[in-house]
Design a protein around this motif. Structure first.
Motif, PDB file in Angstrom:
ATOM      1  N   GLN A  29       2.844  24.050 132.410  1.00  0.00           N
ATOM      2  CA  GLN A  29       3.534  25.167 133.054  1.00  0.00           C
ATOM      3  C   GLN A  29       3.437  25.144 134.579  1.00  0.00           C
ATOM      4  O   GLN A  29       4.030  26.001 135.237  1.00  0.00           O
ATOM      5  CB  GLN A  29       2.961  26.490 132.537  1.00  0.00           C
ATOM      6  N   TYR A  30       2.690  24.190 135.136  1.00  0.00           N
ATOM      7  CA  TYR A  30       2.417  24.228 136.563  1.00  0.00           C
ATOM      8  C   TYR A  30       2.799  22.922 137.245  1.00  0.00           C
ATOM      9  O   TYR A  30       2.684  21.847 136.650  1.00  0.00           O
ATOM     10  CB  TYR A  30       0.935  24.539 136.803  1.00  0.00           C
ATOM     11  N   GLU A  31       3.237  23.045 138.482  1.00  0.00           N
ATOM     12  CA  GLU A  31       3.576  21.868 139.261  1.00  0.00           C
ATOM     13  C   GLU A  31       2.335  21.009 139.476  1.00  0.00           C
ATOM     14  O   GLU A  31       2.354  19.796 139.265  1.00  0.00           O
ATOM     15  CB  GLU A  31       4.158  22.300 140.612  1.00  0.00           C
ATOM     16  N   THR A  32       1.239  21.667 139.896  1.00  0.00           N
ATOM     17  CA  THR A  32      -0.038  20.989 140.097  1.00  0.00           C
ATOM     18  C   THR A  32      -1.156  21.915 139.651  1.00  0.00           C
ATOM     19  O   THR A  32      -1.105  23.121 139.898  1.00  0.00           O
ATOM     20  CB  THR A  32      -0.256  20.620 141.587  1.00  0.00           C
ATOM     21  N   VAL A  33      -2.158  21.356 138.983  1.00  0.00           N
ATOM     22  CA  VAL A  33      -3.357  22.116 138.620  1.00  0.00           C
ATOM     23  C   VAL A  33      -4.518  21.540 139.422  1.00  0.00           C
ATOM     24  O   VAL A  33      -4.921  20.394 139.227  1.00  0.00           O
ATOM     25  CB  VAL A  33      -3.658  22.028 137.114  1.00  0.00           C
ATOM     26  N   TYR A  34      -5.047  22.329 140.327  1.00  0.00           N
ATOM     27  CA  TYR A  34      -6.188  21.928 141.138  1.00  0.00           C
ATOM     28  C   TYR A  34      -7.473  22.394 140.460  1.00  0.00           C
ATOM     29  O   TYR A  34      -7.583  23.559 140.061  1.00  0.00           O
ATOM     30  CB  TYR A  34      -6.116  22.561 142.528  1.00  0.00           C
ATOM     31  N   GLY A  35      -8.428  21.517 140.345  1.00  0.00           N
ATOM     32  CA  GLY A  35      -9.743  21.867 139.829  1.00  0.00           C
ATOM     33  C   GLY A  35     -10.778  21.660 140.911  1.00  0.00           C
ATOM     34  O   GLY A  35     -10.906  20.559 141.459  1.00  0.00           O
ATOM     35  N   ILE A  36     -11.502  22.724 141.245  1.00  0.00           N
ATOM     36  CA  ILE A  36     -12.482  22.669 142.321  1.00  0.00           C
ATOM     37  C   ILE A  36     -13.880  22.753 141.723  1.00  0.00           C
ATOM     38  O   ILE A  36     -14.169  23.624 140.901  1.00  0.00           O
ATOM     39  CB  ILE A  36     -12.290  23.829 143.314  1.00  0.00           C
ATOM     40  N   SER A  37     -14.757  21.847 142.135  1.00  0.00           N
ATOM     41  CA  SER A  37     -16.135  21.855 141.664  1.00  0.00           C
ATOM     42  C   SER A  37     -17.070  21.507 142.805  1.00  0.00           C
ATOM     43  O   SER A  37     -16.740  20.666 143.653  1.00  0.00           O
ATOM     44  CB  SER A  37     -16.324  20.856 140.518  1.00  0.00           C
ATOM     45  N   ARG A  38     -18.218  22.165 142.838  1.00  0.00           N
ATOM     46  CA  ARG A  38     -19.215  21.818 143.854  1.00  0.00           C
ATOM     47  C   ARG A  38     -19.733  20.411 143.640  1.00  0.00           C
ATOM     48  O   ARG A  38     -20.073  19.711 144.587  1.00  0.00           O
ATOM     49  CB  ARG A  38     -20.377  22.811 143.806  1.00  0.00           C
ATOM     50  N   GLN A  39     -19.821  20.019 142.387  1.00  0.00           N
ATOM     51  CA  GLN A  39     -20.313  18.675 142.070  1.00  0.00           C
ATOM     52  C   GLN A  39     -19.632  18.209 140.802  1.00  0.00           C
ATOM     53  O   GLN A  39     -19.771  18.834 139.747  1.00  0.00           O
ATOM     54  CB  GLN A  39     -21.830  18.681 141.886  1.00  0.00           C
ATOM     55  N   ILE A  40     -18.895  17.145 140.894  1.00  0.00           N
ATOM     56  CA  ILE A  40     -18.219  16.592 139.723  1.00  0.00           C
ATOM     57  C   ILE A  40     -19.215  15.711 138.986  1.00  0.00           C
ATOM     58  O   ILE A  40     -19.534  14.602 139.418  1.00  0.00           O
ATOM     59  CB  ILE A  40     -16.968  15.798 140.140  1.00  0.00           C
ATOM     60  N   THR A  41     -19.728  16.232 137.886  1.00  0.00           N
ATOM     61  CA  THR A  41     -20.804  15.554 137.167  1.00  0.00           C
ATOM     62  C   THR A  41     -20.303  14.502 136.193  1.00  0.00           C
ATOM     63  O   THR A  41     -21.065  13.685 135.715  1.00  0.00           O
ATOM     64  CB  THR A  41     -21.651  16.574 136.405  1.00  0.00           C
ATOM     65  N   GLN A  42     -19.012  14.550 135.870  1.00  0.00           N
ATOM     66  CA  GLN A  42     -18.456  13.590 134.924  1.00  0.00           C
ATOM     67  C   GLN A  42     -17.328  12.831 135.599  1.00  0.00           C
ATOM     68  O   GLN A  42     -16.437  13.421 136.199  1.00  0.00           O
ATOM     69  CB  GLN A  42     -17.915  14.311 133.678  1.00  0.00           C
ATOM     70  N   LYS A  43     -17.363  11.518 135.544  1.00  0.00           N
ATOM     71  CA  LYS A  43     -16.366  10.710 136.214  1.00  0.00           C
ATOM     72  C   LYS A  43     -14.996  10.924 135.574  1.00  0.00           C
ATOM     73  O   LYS A  43     -14.887  11.106 134.368  1.00  0.00           O
ATOM     74  CB  LYS A  43     -16.749   9.227 136.147  1.00  0.00           C
TER      75      LYS A  43
END
Length: 253
Positions: A29-43
Motif C-alpha cells: 500500500q505504500y510507495e516506500t516503507v522506512y524502518g528505523i532502528s537504533r541498532q540493526i541486530t539482524q543482517k
C-alpha cells in the motif's frame, strides 16, 4: 494513478517493530516503507523482505534529538507519509548508561535514575517524533501516527498499583498524544493520532511476566500487529485521538 504515500516504522528491530515493518511491506500500500532502528541486530540477508521494492531499513540513533530532526528534514521532499508507527519502549533491562530497570512493586524501589530512564524512552523520544513528523504527515491524504502504549498507562483503569515508572511514563505519553491531537487538528487536519495497547505479546519485553498470563491471552506479534492495522483502517482525524486495545475497544485515558 493514485498516490500511495509512504510509511515509517520507528523501532523496526524489536519484537513488534519487525512485524509491523514486515506487514506494511507485504501490504503493497505504500510507495516506500522506512524502518528505523537504533541498532540493526539482524543482517538484511536474513530477511528477504528487506530486498523488496520500496523497503528502506536505516540504522539511526534516535535517542539524539538532532538525529531525529535531521532525519525528518531529509524526508520532507520524499512525498507525504500516510502511516507512521512508533514501536519503541522499555519495561525492563539495563540502559546504555547502566541503569537497571524493573517494574517497581513498592515505593522503596523508586529512584530518580530509573524514573528518568523510563521517561526518556517511553515519553520523551515519542514526543520528539511528534514534533518533527508534522511536516511529513501533513497533506491531502489521510494519515495516522500510532504509538505503542499500554493499558497500565490508563490513570482511570489503575486499580492494582505498582509499576510506577512504566505506568507514569506511558500515562505521560498518552497525555502528550492527546494534547498533540488538538494542535494537529489545527495544523494538519488530515492526521489521526493513536495510542495502542497490543495486549501481552510473546516478545522479550513481556517474557519475564508471562507466567500468569492465560495461553489464549498471550498473543503473537503477527496477531497483535494485524489487529492494529485493521483498526487503523477505520480511524478518523476529527474523532482522534484514540486510545484502544488489540480488540478495538476504547481504554479510559
Amino acid at each position: 494513478m493514485t498516490q500511495k504515500g509512504n510509511a515509517l516504522v520507528i523501532g523496526a528491530s524489536g519484537g513488534l517493530g519487525r512485524e509491523v515493518y514486515r506487514q506494511l511491506l507485504a501490504s503493497g500500500q505504500y510507495e516506500t516503507v522506512y524502518g528505523i532502528s537504533r541498532q540493526i541486530t539482524q543482517k538484511p540477508s536474513a530477511d528477504i523482505s528487506y530486498f523488496v521494492k520500496g523497503a528502506k531499513l536505516i540504522e539511526l540513533d534516535y535517542t539524539k534529538e538532532s538525529a531525529v530532526a535531521d532525519f525528518c528534514h531529509g524526508l520532507e521532499h520524499q512525498g507525504q507519509f500516510t502511516r507512521i508507527i512508533c514501536c519503541s519502549g522499555v519495561l525492563h533491562g539495563v540502559t546504555d548508561n547502566g541503569v537497571k530497570l524493573h517494574p517497581e512493586k513498592r515505593l522503596e524501589e523508586l529512584s530518580a535514575d530509573t524514573l528518568s530512564a523510563y521517561f526518556a524512552t517511553n515519553t520523551v523520544l515519542p514526543a520528539l517524533w511528534l514534533r518533527y513528523l508534522l511536516p511529513l504527515v501533513k497533506g491531502s491524504l489521510s494519515a495516522d501516527v500510532s504509538f505503542f502504549s499500554a493499558r497500565v498507562g490508563s490513570i482511570e483503569d489503575n486499580n492494582l498499583g505498582g509499576w510506577y515508572g512504566y505506568r507514569a511514563s506511558k500515562a505521560a505519553l498518552n497525555m502528550l498524544v492527546k494534547t498533540a491531537q488538538v494542535e494537529y487538528q489545527r495544523r494538519a487536519k488530515n492526521v489521526t493520532l493513536v495510542c495502542y495497547h497490543p495486549g501481552t505479546v510473546d516478545t522479550p519485553l513481556s517474557e519475564p511476566f508471562q507466567n500468569n498470563v492465560k495461553p489464549e491471552k498471550l498473543f503473537t506479534s503477527e496477531f497483535s500487529v494485524s489487529r492494529l492495522l485493521l483498526h487503523l483502517s477505520t480511524v478518523q482525524p476529527d474523532k482522534g485521538p484514540y486510545f484502544i486495545d488489540w480488540d478495538g475497544k476504547e481504554i479510559p485515558w
